[in-house]
Design a protein around this motif. Structure first.
Motif, mmCIF file in Angstrom:
data_model
loop_
_atom_site.group_PDB
_atom_site.id
_atom_site.type_symbol
_atom_site.label_atom_id
_atom_site.label_comp_id
_atom_site.label_asym_id
_atom_site.label_seq_id
_atom_site.Cartn_x
_atom_site.Cartn_y
_atom_site.Cartn_z
ATOM 1 N N GLU A 71 59.601 11.594 -4.884
ATOM 2 C CA GLU A 71 60.006 10.855 -3.696
ATOM 3 C C GLU A 71 60.775 9.592 -4.048
ATOM 4 O O GLU A 71 60.323 8.797 -4.856
ATOM 5 N N PRO A 72 61.924 9.399 -3.397
ATOM 6 C CA PRO A 72 62.627 8.124 -3.581
ATOM 7 C C PRO A 72 61.902 7.022 -2.804
ATOM 8 O O PRO A 72 61.176 7.293 -1.844
ATOM 9 N N ILE A 73 62.102 5.795 -3.235
ATOM 10 C CA ILE A 73 61.500 4.632 -2.567
ATOM 11 C C ILE A 73 62.630 3.802 -1.992
ATOM 12 O O ILE A 73 63.577 3.460 -2.703
ATOM 13 N N GLU A 74 62.539 3.500 -0.701
ATOM 14 C CA GLU A 74 63.512 2.628 -0.070
ATOM 15 C C GLU A 74 62.845 1.271 0.161
ATOM 16 O O GLU A 74 61.859 1.180 0.880
ATOM 17 N N VAL A 75 63.375 0.240 -0.485
ATOM 18 C CA VAL A 75 62.799 -1.102 -0.400
ATOM 19 C C VAL A 75 63.556 -1.880 0.674
ATOM 20 O O VAL A 75 64.772 -2.032 0.588
ATOM 21 N N GLU A 76 62.816 -2.365 1.653
ATOM 22 C CA GLU A 76 63.431 -3.081 2.770
ATOM 23 C C GLU A 76 63.094 -4.559 2.789
ATOM 24 O O GLU A 76 63.627 -5.298 3.610
ATOM 25 N N GLU A 77 62.173 -4.978 1.884
ATOM 26 C CA GLU A 77 61.771 -6.383 1.899
ATOM 27 C C GLU A 77 61.222 -6.834 0.560
ATOM 28 O O GLU A 77 60.786 -6.023 -0.255
ATOM 29 N N LEU A 78 61.284 -8.152 0.353
ATOM 30 C CA LEU A 78 60.555 -8.808 -0.722
ATOM 31 C C LEU A 78 59.348 -9.468 -0.075
ATOM 32 O O LEU A 78 59.389 -9.822 1.112
ATOM 33 N N VAL A 79 58.299 -9.669 -0.855
ATOM 34 C CA VAL A 79 57.087 -10.291 -0.319
ATOM 35 C C VAL A 79 56.646 -11.413 -1.253
ATOM 36 O O VAL A 79 56.556 -11.213 -2.471
ATOM 37 N N LEU A 80 56.412 -12.585 -0.670
ATOM 38 C CA LEU A 80 55.799 -13.689 -1.415
ATOM 39 C C LEU A 80 54.294 -13.520 -1.253
ATOM 40 O O LEU A 80 53.773 -13.600 -0.134
ATOM 41 N N TYR A 81 53.629 -13.229 -2.360
ATOM 42 C CA TYR A 81 52.193 -12.980 -2.347
ATOM 43 C C TYR A 81 51.430 -14.170 -2.908
ATOM 44 O O TYR A 81 51.899 -14.847 -3.829
ATOM 45 N N GLU A 82 50.231 -14.346 -2.370
ATOM 46 C CA GLU A 82 49.250 -15.231 -2.994
ATOM 47 C C GLU A 82 48.247 -14.334 -3.696
ATOM 48 O O GLU A 82 47.787 -13.341 -3.127
ATOM 49 N N SER A 83 47.924 -14.674 -4.929
ATOM 50 C CA SER A 83 46.972 -13.909 -5.721
ATOM 51 C C SER A 83 45.663 -14.680 -5.791
ATOM 52 O O SER A 83 45.622 -15.799 -6.300
#
Length: 190
Positions: free
Chosen positions: A161-173
């Motif tokens: 399956e191909p992956i279509e990336v529509e966003e970046l995410v700023l995460y807190e760990s």
């Protein structure tokens, strides 16, 4: 303070398939701490501990980079397994990517440059887009693990399956004894 990183998240079905790969590799009984499937992601920039008052500047810089670069949706396919730093002394098990890697590299470089004025040093290591699947904790049964990984390399394994990336995410760990929990702080459409 918040422990932050900028990343690309993966669809749930891809994470589920990677979990199957982890389970297969775990049959080697090597001493590996496997990343929880829900936490598998593609890191663009690790920021570390950041004061809360600096987060709005970080968000602003990311938005500026995306407005300038206008990368659009990114398309990837997961292909290949490997280890860092090398097969003789592996410490990290990873899955590789193919697809819009040139655009991803430009995005990474622009993010790195945009964060320097905010006090974040440029990453000196070459950017190798990958998904961390596990961290090897000891040499016990390491050879059995490498043999398993080699079988994937020999058949040039990939997820169909191909992956279509529509966003970046700023995460807190948030660190916990059972592993880090990733909390989205801000999403950035591409």
């Amino acid at each position: 303070m918040a422990r932050l990183f900028l990343a690309i998240s993966l669809p749930a079905n891809i994470k589920e398939q990677l979990k199957g790969i982890q389970e297969d590799l775990a049959q080697s009984r090597a001493q590996v701490r496997w990343v929880r499937p829900e936490g598998i992601h593609l890191t663009i920039k690790f920021l570390g501990e950041v004061p809360e008052e600096k987060i709005s500047e970080i968000i602003s810089q990311i938005e500026k980079v995306l407005q300038k670069l206008k990368p659009g949706k990114l398309h990837f396919k997961i292909k290949g397994l490997g280890v860092f730093p090398n097969p003789r002394s592996p410490r990290v098990v990873w899955a590789g990517l193919e697809g819009d890697l040139a655009t991803l590299a430009r995005l990474k470089r622009q993010i790195e440059e945009a964060f320097v004025p905010l006090g974040f040093p440029m990453e000196t290591r070459a950017f190798v887009p990958h998904l961390t699947l596990g961290r090897i904790k000891s040499s016990k049964r390491r050879q059995a693990l490498m043999e398993k990984i080699n079988t994937y390399q020999e058949k040039e394994w990939s997820l169909p399956e191909p992956i279509e990336v529509e966003e970046l995410v700023l995460y807190e760990s948030k660190l916990h004894p059972e592993g880090a929990i990733y909390i989205p702080r801000k999403r950035f459409p591409l």
